[in-house]
Design a protein around this motif. Sequence first.
Motif, PDB file in Angstrom:
ATOM      1  N   ASN A 305       0.839  -1.184   0.000  1.00 20.83           N
ATOM      2  CA  ASN A 305       0.000   0.000   0.000  1.00 20.83           C
ATOM      3  C   ASN A 305       0.881   1.243   0.000  1.00 20.83           C
ATOM      4  O   ASN A 305       1.898   1.302   0.718  1.00 20.83           O
ATOM      5  CB  ASN A 305      -0.930   0.015   1.218  1.00 20.83           C
ATOM      6  CG  ASN A 305      -2.152  -0.852   1.007  1.00 20.83           C
ATOM      7  OD1 ASN A 305      -2.781  -0.809  -0.045  1.00 20.83           O
ATOM      8  ND2 ASN A 305      -2.487  -1.652   2.005  1.00 20.83           N
ATOM      9  N   PRO A 306       0.537   2.259  -0.791  1.00 23.23           N
ATOM     10  CA  PRO A 306       1.465   3.380  -0.992  1.00 23.23           C
ATOM     11  C   PRO A 306       1.921   4.065   0.287  1.00 23.23           C
ATOM     12  O   PRO A 306       3.109   4.357   0.450  1.00 23.23           O
ATOM     13  CB  PRO A 306       0.664   4.333  -1.885  1.00 23.23           C
ATOM     14  CG  PRO A 306      -0.252   3.443  -2.642  1.00 23.23           C
ATOM     15  CD  PRO A 306      -0.633   2.354  -1.678  1.00 23.23           C
ATOM     16  N   MET A 307       0.997   4.353   1.201  1.00 27.95           N
ATOM     17  CA  MET A 307       1.409   5.005   2.442  1.00 27.95           C
ATOM     18  C   MET A 307       2.293   4.068   3.262  1.00 27.95           C
ATOM     19  O   MET A 307       3.288   4.505   3.860  1.00 27.95           O
ATOM     20  CB  MET A 307       0.185   5.416   3.259  1.00 27.95           C
ATOM     21  CG  MET A 307       0.527   6.118   4.562  1.00 27.95           C
ATOM     22  SD  MET A 307       1.161   7.772   4.305  1.00 27.95           S
ATOM     23  CE  MET A 307      -0.370   8.619   3.973  1.00 27.95           C
ATOM     24  N   PRO A 353       1.254  11.683   8.206  1.00 28.66           N
ATOM     25  CA  PRO A 353       1.765  12.827   7.443  1.00 28.66           C
ATOM     26  C   PRO A 353       1.040  14.105   7.865  1.00 28.66           C
ATOM     27  O   PRO A 353      -0.189  14.147   7.930  1.00 28.66           O
ATOM     28  CB  PRO A 353       1.444  12.463   5.992  1.00 28.66           C
ATOM     29  CG  PRO A 353       1.240  10.985   5.994  1.00 28.66           C
ATOM     30  CD  PRO A 353       0.652  10.660   7.337  1.00 28.66           C
ATOM     31  N   VAL A 354       1.815  15.140   8.157  1.00 26.61           N
ATOM     32  CA  VAL A 354       1.229  16.392   8.647  1.00 26.61           C
ATOM     33  C   VAL A 354       1.809  17.585   7.902  1.00 26.61           C
ATOM     34  O   VAL A 354       2.944  17.542   7.405  1.00 26.61           O
ATOM     35  CB  VAL A 354       1.469  16.576  10.164  1.00 26.61           C
ATOM     36  CG1 VAL A 354       0.677  15.551  10.971  1.00 26.61           C
ATOM     37  CG2 VAL A 354       2.950  16.521  10.511  1.00 26.61           C
ATOM     38  N   GLN A 355       1.012  18.623   7.844  1.00 23.89           N
ATOM     39  CA  GLN A 355       1.478  19.924   7.386  1.00 23.89           C
ATOM     40  C   GLN A 355       1.808  20.767   8.605  1.00 23.89           C
ATOM     41  O   GLN A 355       1.112  20.709   9.619  1.00 23.89           O
ATOM     42  CB  GLN A 355       0.409  20.607   6.540  1.00 23.89           C
ATOM     43  CG  GLN A 355       0.113  19.900   5.230  1.00 23.89           C
ATOM     44  CD  GLN A 355      -1.012  20.538   4.455  1.00 23.89           C
ATOM     45  OE1 GLN A 355      -1.919  21.123   5.035  1.00 23.89           O
ATOM     46  NE2 GLN A 355      -0.967  20.435   3.132  1.00 23.89           N
ATOM     47  N   LEU A 356       2.878  21.549   8.526  1.00 22.04           N
ATOM     48  CA  LEU A 356       3.328  22.363   9.648  1.00 22.04           C
ATOM     49  C   LEU A 356       2.993  23.831   9.388  1.00 22.04           C
ATOM     50  O   LEU A 356       3.151  24.327   8.268  1.00 22.04           O
ATOM     51  CB  LEU A 356       4.825  22.199   9.861  1.00 22.04           C
ATOM     52  CG  LEU A 356       5.315  20.784  10.180  1.00 22.04           C
ATOM     53  CD1 LEU A 356       6.830  20.765  10.352  1.00 22.04           C
ATOM     54  CD2 LEU A 356       4.634  20.246  11.440  1.00 22.04           C
ATOM     55  N   SER A 357       2.558  24.487  10.432  1.00 26.75           N
ATOM     56  CA  SER A 357       2.287  25.919  10.380  1.00 26.75           C
ATOM     57  C   SER A 357       2.576  26.488  11.765  1.00 26.75           C
ATOM     58  O   SER A 357       3.085  25.779  12.640  1.00 26.75           O
ATOM     59  CB  SER A 357       0.827  26.170   9.966  1.00 26.75           C
ATOM     60  OG  SER A 357      -0.064  25.570  10.895  1.00 26.75           O
ATOM     61  N   ALA A 381      -1.341  11.701   0.309  1.00 32.18           N
ATOM     62  CA  ALA A 381      -1.196  12.391   1.589  1.00 32.18           C
ATOM     63  C   ALA A 381       0.222  12.900   1.827  1.00 32.18           C
ATOM     64  O   ALA A 381       0.429  13.963   2.400  1.00 32.18           O
ATOM     65  CB  ALA A 381      -1.617  11.468   2.738  1.00 32.18           C
ATOM     66  N   LEU A 382       1.232  12.133   1.368  1.00 33.02           N
ATOM     67  CA  LEU A 382       2.611  12.550   1.613  1.00 33.02           C
ATOM     68  C   LEU A 382       3.022  13.725   0.740  1.00 33.02           C
ATOM     69  O   LEU A 382       3.915  14.493   1.114  1.00 33.02           O
ATOM     70  CB  LEU A 382       3.575  11.384   1.381  1.00 33.02           C
ATOM     71  CG  LEU A 382       3.762  10.430   2.552  1.00 33.02           C
ATOM     72  CD1 LEU A 382       4.629   9.257   2.139  1.00 33.02           C
ATOM     73  CD2 LEU A 382       4.411  11.145   3.733  1.00 33.02           C
ATOM     74  N   ALA A 383       2.385  13.869  -0.427  1.00 33.58           N
ATOM     75  CA  ALA A 383       2.781  14.946  -1.334  1.00 33.58           C
ATOM     76  C   ALA A 383       2.593  16.318  -0.696  1.00 33.58           C
ATOM     77  O   ALA A 383       3.372  17.235  -0.955  1.00 33.58           O
ATOM     78  CB  ALA A 383       1.983  14.858  -2.637  1.00 33.58           C
ATOM     79  N   ARG A 407       8.759  14.405  12.914  1.00 33.00           N
ATOM     80  CA  ARG A 407      10.060  14.212  12.281  1.00 33.00           C
ATOM     81  C   ARG A 407       9.966  14.729  10.867  1.00 33.00           C
ATOM     82  O   ARG A 407       9.035  14.441  10.121  1.00 33.00           O
ATOM     83  CB  ARG A 407      10.511  12.747  12.318  1.00 33.00           C
ATOM     84  CG  ARG A 407       9.519  11.751  11.833  1.00 33.00           C
ATOM     85  CD  ARG A 407       9.986  10.332  12.045  1.00 33.00           C
ATOM     86  NE  ARG A 407      11.054   9.957  11.125  1.00 33.00           N
ATOM     87  CZ  ARG A 407      11.689   8.786  11.158  1.00 33.00           C
ATOM     88  NH1 ARG A 407      11.358   7.899  12.084  1.00 33.00           N
ATOM     89  NH2 ARG A 407      12.629   8.504  10.298  1.00 33.00           N
ATOM     90  N   SER A 408      10.952  15.505  10.472  1.00 35.53           N
ATOM     91  CA  SER A 408      10.908  16.194   9.194  1.00 35.53           C
ATOM     92  C   SER A 408      10.983  15.219   8.040  1.00 35.53           C
ATOM     93  O   SER A 408      11.636  14.181   8.104  1.00 35.53           O
ATOM     94  CB  SER A 408      12.073  17.190   9.113  1.00 35.53           C
ATOM     95  OG  SER A 408      12.152  17.760   7.821  1.00 35.53           O
ATOM     96  N   LEU A 409      10.310  15.554   6.954  1.00 34.09           N
ATOM     97  CA  LEU A 409      10.442  14.824   5.704  1.00 34.09           C
ATOM     98  C   LEU A 409      11.406  15.537   4.773  1.00 34.09           C
ATOM     99  O   LEU A 409      11.551  15.134   3.618  1.00 34.09           O
ATOM    100  CB  LEU A 409       9.074  14.687   5.020  1.00 34.09           C
ATOM    101  CG  LEU A 409       8.107  13.700   5.663  1.00 34.09           C
ATOM    102  CD1 LEU A 409       6.742  13.819   5.036  1.00 34.09           C
ATOM    103  CD2 LEU A 409       8.629  12.267   5.516  1.00 34.09           C
TER     104      LEU A 409
END
Length: 409
Positions: A305-307, A353-357, A381-383, A407-409
């Motif tokens: 599975n991709p994720m 996977p998260v977006q940071l702000s 989701a990772l994109a 943890r940073s990607l």
Amino acid sequence: MTTQRVLLTVEEYLAELVDELLDGGGPLDGSETVPLAAALGRVLAEPVRAAGDVPAFANSAMDGYALRGEDLTALPGSLRVVAAVPAGSSEDPPLAAGECVRIMTGAPMPSAAAAVVPVEDTDAGTEVVTIHAAPEVGRHVRAAGDDVSAGDVVAAAGTTVTGRVLGALAAAGAGEVTVRRRPVVAVAATGDELVAPGGTLDRGQIFESNGSHLAATLTEMGAEALPPVVLTDDGDAFAEGLDALAAGADLVLLTGGVSVGDFDVSRIVLERSAEGTFRHVRMQPGKPQGWARWRGVPVLAFPGNPMSTAISFEVFGRPLLDRMLGRGGRPGPTRAIAGSGWRSPSGRRQFVPVQLSSDDEGRLVATPSHRRGSASHMVTALAGADALAVVPEETEAVEPGDLVHVRSL
């Protein structure tokens, strides 16, 4: 009949891979010397030392006027301007009492000068200048070797040559550097349902993305990724494909076919012909994992599975490649405020996977990049993600405002 798999923590399985699959995990033998311009993304095999002092000579840190130490006590006052020294000049004008030199940023300091007065503290005169504020000796002067001295280490072995590092090496006079050999990594996705991107899908088929993602990520890491291939679910054809992949490779990455089903070809072939080891790992996504040696070449098998593939590579593949490259340790996780809430499976470490702000108080905020969080089949989701939120095994729910490790990607 499939036996019950050993259940390991993330740390236990990674240690098994390092100790048994990589025999301790040291860097690969071999290095090469390349021009500095060709070193981007490579890992240094030897420390790089400064060829000379940086800066190579004392120079002005400001546009202004260079003057003698003896004349500082008479200021504020006026001095005669006897010369002008631009950046790149080799002139070394002498200075007598009451004299100064117009000087530009980066220009070499006259041997007789002891300080620089910025043009903002003067009337900008060209023949006689009135100086309103007197600096102390050494002010606005960059001394020779102020950054590094000749022979100092500018970048240690194990350093990845980023654009920032490359700039520092260039400033230190390095025209070429010795870098570690790049691991050659073969990548294969498994499954009769896979179709190359751009093709036409029939019922039950999907576009292949895991191999493309892994090969691109490996290239970003500084490895030599061979063009990804798709292996059939037929066992004999799969084994022949593995033979071709292993020839000339330092590592083979497989995605798909590692679970306990009757058609999981990676597990079936590797267990049958290579004494493959398959585990369940206390993580979500990416629970089924496996490894083996095929014709002596390490094989790392991820779920399909991709994720799951993407997270498995980040958690296990990336650290193994770092060891093969001899790359220095990566920054550890930091903490952020959860921007929204989500559920987490009990007993399994979750990677989301998260977006940071940042919020109004300047705090780092982590928000899942997809409404389905870490569902293993999510392709996109990772994109849009900046990092992975890491939720401990004992946590069953993350509430808005909770502290989470990222943890940073």
